[in-house]
Design a protein around this motif. Structure first.
Motif, mmCIF file in Angstrom:
data_model
loop_
_atom_site.group_PDB
_atom_site.id
_atom_site.type_symbol
_atom_site.label_atom_id
_atom_site.label_comp_id
_atom_site.label_asym_id
_atom_site.label_seq_id
_atom_site.Cartn_x
_atom_site.Cartn_y
_atom_site.Cartn_z
ATOM 1 N N GLY A 26 0.778 -1.233 0.000
ATOM 2 C CA GLY A 26 0.000 0.000 0.000
ATOM 3 C C GLY A 26 0.807 1.280 0.000
ATOM 4 N N PHE A 27 2.119 1.159 -0.064
ATOM 5 C CA PHE A 27 2.975 2.338 -0.109
ATOM 6 C C PHE A 27 4.290 1.948 -0.783
ATOM 7 C CE2 PHE A 27 5.998 1.257 3.321
ATOM 8 C CZ PHE A 27 5.312 0.228 3.937
ATOM 9 N N THR A 28 5.140 2.934 -1.052
ATOM 10 C CA THR A 28 6.415 2.667 -1.705
ATOM 11 C C THR A 28 7.419 2.201 -0.660
ATOM 12 O OG1 THR A 28 5.911 4.410 -3.312
ATOM 13 C CG2 THR A 28 8.165 3.557 -3.272
ATOM 14 N N PHE A 29 7.461 0.908 -0.496
ATOM 15 C CA PHE A 29 8.277 0.288 0.563
ATOM 16 C C PHE A 29 9.741 0.682 0.438
ATOM 17 C CE2 PHE A 29 9.006 -2.811 3.805
ATOM 18 C CZ PHE A 29 10.191 -3.453 3.488
ATOM 19 N N SER A 30 10.251 0.689 -0.783
ATOM 20 C CA SER A 30 11.685 0.927 -0.989
ATOM 21 C C SER A 30 12.106 2.352 -0.652
ATOM 22 C CB SER A 30 12.067 0.586 -2.427
ATOM 23 O OG SER A 30 11.311 1.368 -3.332
ATOM 24 N N ASP A 31 11.145 3.244 -0.473
ATOM 25 C CA ASP A 31 11.442 4.630 -0.113
ATOM 26 C C ASP A 31 11.275 4.899 1.377
ATOM 27 O OD1 ASP A 31 10.020 6.240 -3.094
ATOM 28 O OD2 ASP A 31 11.946 5.244 -2.739
ATOM 29 N N THR A 50 15.533 -0.531 13.566
ATOM 30 C CA THR A 50 15.160 0.310 12.429
ATOM 31 C C THR A 50 16.152 0.094 11.300
ATOM 32 O OG1 THR A 50 14.199 1.992 13.876
ATOM 33 C CG2 THR A 50 14.849 2.705 11.667
ATOM 34 N N ILE A 51 15.652 0.106 10.068
ATOM 35 C CA ILE A 51 16.515 -0.070 8.903
ATOM 36 C C ILE A 51 16.178 0.998 7.862
ATOM 37 C CG2 ILE A 51 14.947 -1.771 7.845
ATOM 38 C CD1 ILE A 51 17.524 -3.247 6.875
ATOM 39 N N VAL A 52 17.219 1.574 7.282
ATOM 40 C CA VAL A 52 16.994 2.611 6.289
ATOM 41 C C VAL A 52 16.433 2.002 5.009
ATOM 42 C CG1 VAL A 52 18.784 4.074 7.248
ATOM 43 C CG2 VAL A 52 19.364 2.494 5.379
ATOM 44 N N ASN A 53 15.982 2.849 4.100
ATOM 45 C CA ASN A 53 15.221 2.375 2.950
ATOM 46 C C ASN A 53 16.001 1.429 2.049
ATOM 47 O OD1 ASN A 53 16.688 4.795 2.357
ATOM 48 N ND2 ASN A 53 15.628 4.922 0.408
ATOM 49 N N ASN A 54 17.316 1.639 1.900
ATOM 50 C CA ASN A 54 18.090 0.746 1.025
ATOM 51 C C ASN A 54 18.752 -0.395 1.791
ATOM 52 O OD1 ASN A 54 20.215 1.937 2.337
ATOM 53 N ND2 ASN A 54 21.150 2.827 0.522
ATOM 54 N N GLY A 55 18.480 -0.510 3.064
ATOM 55 C CA GLY A 55 19.040 -1.588 3.865
ATOM 56 C C GLY A 55 20.491 -1.403 4.250
ATOM 57 N N GLY A 56 21.055 -0.271 3.924
ATOM 58 C CA GLY A 56 22.482 -0.064 4.144
ATOM 59 C C GLY A 56 22.882 0.265 5.562
ATOM 60 N N ASN A 74 13.591 -5.302 -0.633
ATOM 61 C CA ASN A 74 12.726 -4.312 -1.275
ATOM 62 C C ASN A 74 12.025 -4.860 -2.516
ATOM 63 O OD1 ASN A 74 13.282 -2.398 0.661
ATOM 64 N ND2 ASN A 74 14.788 -1.290 -0.575
ATOM 65 N N ALA A 75 12.623 -5.856 -3.158
ATOM 66 C CA ALA A 75 11.994 -6.441 -4.338
ATOM 67 C C ALA A 75 10.699 -7.157 -3.976
ATOM 68 C CB ALA A 75 12.952 -7.391 -5.020
ATOM 69 N N LYS A 76 10.620 -7.631 -2.716
ATOM 70 C CA LYS A 76 9.436 -8.380 -2.281
ATOM 71 C C LYS A 76 8.598 -7.619 -1.265
ATOM 72 C CE LYS A 76 11.617 -12.873 -3.055
ATOM 73 N NZ LYS A 76 12.031 -14.165 -2.440
ATOM 74 N N ASN A 77 8.973 -6.380 -0.977
ATOM 75 C CA ASN A 77 8.266 -5.590 0.047
ATOM 76 C C ASN A 77 8.200 -6.354 1.369
ATOM 77 O OD1 ASN A 77 7.911 -3.720 -1.950
ATOM 78 N ND2 ASN A 77 5.685 -3.607 -1.778
#
Length: 117
Positions: A26-31, A50-56, A74-77
């Motif tokens: 329901g939202f842009t998970f990768s962002d 907590t994890i940042v959007n790119n997993g870094g 992020n490919a699988k949300n």
């Protein structure tokens, strides 16, 4: 609409491990910066990782640092929480959600983790 479905909880002995999963939609998970939360009866829900959007990069609260590992796909949300060396005080209901929630971001049903002595 925004939705979170947590799974992977269960009953485990002290010192054991569990891997929690979170399916988001329901939202842009990768962002989105994402977090795992936990709640015990009578207490407020609290962030544990907590994890940042790119997993870094990830951040952990002191009482789980070195034992829990947060990750995401992020490919699988999807988001995950690997919990090792579990302690009875880790017993709680675990939830995933955005770190910066709004009133429009609901809570899922969570997944119960129970650690026995």
């Amino acid at each position: 609409q925004v939705q979170f479905v947590e799974s992977g909880g269960g009953l485990v002995q002290s010192g054991g491990s569990l891997r929690l999963s979170c399916a988001a939609s329901g939202f842009t998970f990768s962002d989105t910066i994402m977090s795992w939360y936990r709640q015990t009866p009578g207490k407020e829900r609290e962030v544990v990782a907590t994890i940042v959007n790119n997993g870094g990069s990830a951040h952990y609260v002191p009482f789980v640092e070195g034992r829990f590992t947060i990750s995401r796909d992020n490919a699988k949300n999807m988001m995950f929480l690997q919990m090792n060396t579990l302690k009875p005080e880790d017993t709680a209901r675990y939830y995933c959600n955005k770190l910066l929630r709004s009133s429009e971001d609901p809570w899922g049903q969570g997944t119960q983790v129970t650690v026995s002595t």
